[in-house]
Design an enzyme around this catalytic site. Structure first.
Site, short mmCIF file in Angstrom:
data_model
loop_
_atom_site.label_atom_id
_atom_site.label_comp_id
_atom_site.label_asym_id
_atom_site.label_seq_id
_atom_site.Cartn_x
_atom_site.Cartn_y
_atom_site.Cartn_z
CG ASP A 25 -0.28 -0.02 2.54
OD1 ASP A 25 0.94 0.28 2.62
OD2 ASP A 25 -0.96 -0.32 3.54
CB ALA A 26 0.05 4.86 0.23
#
Length: 156
Positions: A25-26
């Site tokens: 994810d980010a």
């Protein structure tokens, strides 16, 4: 704090998976829902090796959707980590089965680090979505996995 417990029982099947960039994810860690995919990888490979491929079960007119799942996170995984996915079958009835999992980071020369553990329960349903007993050949093969574990406990 959850009262749910997850314990692997013999026999334990282990397969590996290398985290790809698309799993993260980010924040640069594996997105939480991907651990359920990793459970599926472990379960699928265990069934292929010790019972029969899911495709063969589907050819018999059954599918095994997840009816219940539980996941407990312990530490994050990141891009390019090599994961060990340990899977055990812990319970079988005429219409369902339960698998337990432990996912660890297993770097070369390093001690494994537990990242997540959990379980999934699967119902046996026909193509119309109705609960149905496992076909006898499937039930025989998955019960044999449990029997293998019971025999190893008696001999151990």
């Amino acid at each position: 704090m959850s009262k749910l417990t997850v314990n692997l029982v013999e026999p334990v099947f282990t397969t590996t998976y290398r985290v790809i960039y698309g799993d993260t994810d980010a924040a640069g860690v594996v997105y939480n829902a991907n651990y359920l995919r990793y459970f599926e990888i472990g379960r699928t490979e265990m069934m292929r090796a010790w019972a029969m491929p899911y495709s063969a079960i589907e050819e018999l007119g059954c599918v095994l959707p997840v009816a219940e799942s539980y996941l407990r996170f312990k530490a994050p995984a990141a891009y390019d980590d090599l994961l060990a996915i340990a899977t055990s079958l812990v319970e079988v009835s005429k219409v369902s089965c339960r698998f337990h999992y432990a996912i660890s980071r297993c770097g070369e020369g390093e001690r494994p680090v537990l990242l997540a553990k959990g379980f999934t329960v699967h119902a046996c349903v026909n193509r119309q979505g109705k609960l149905t007993p496992f076909p006898p050949v499937v039930l025989e093969k998955i019960e044999a996995i449990l029997e293998k574990g019971a025999a190893s406990q008696q001999n151990g």
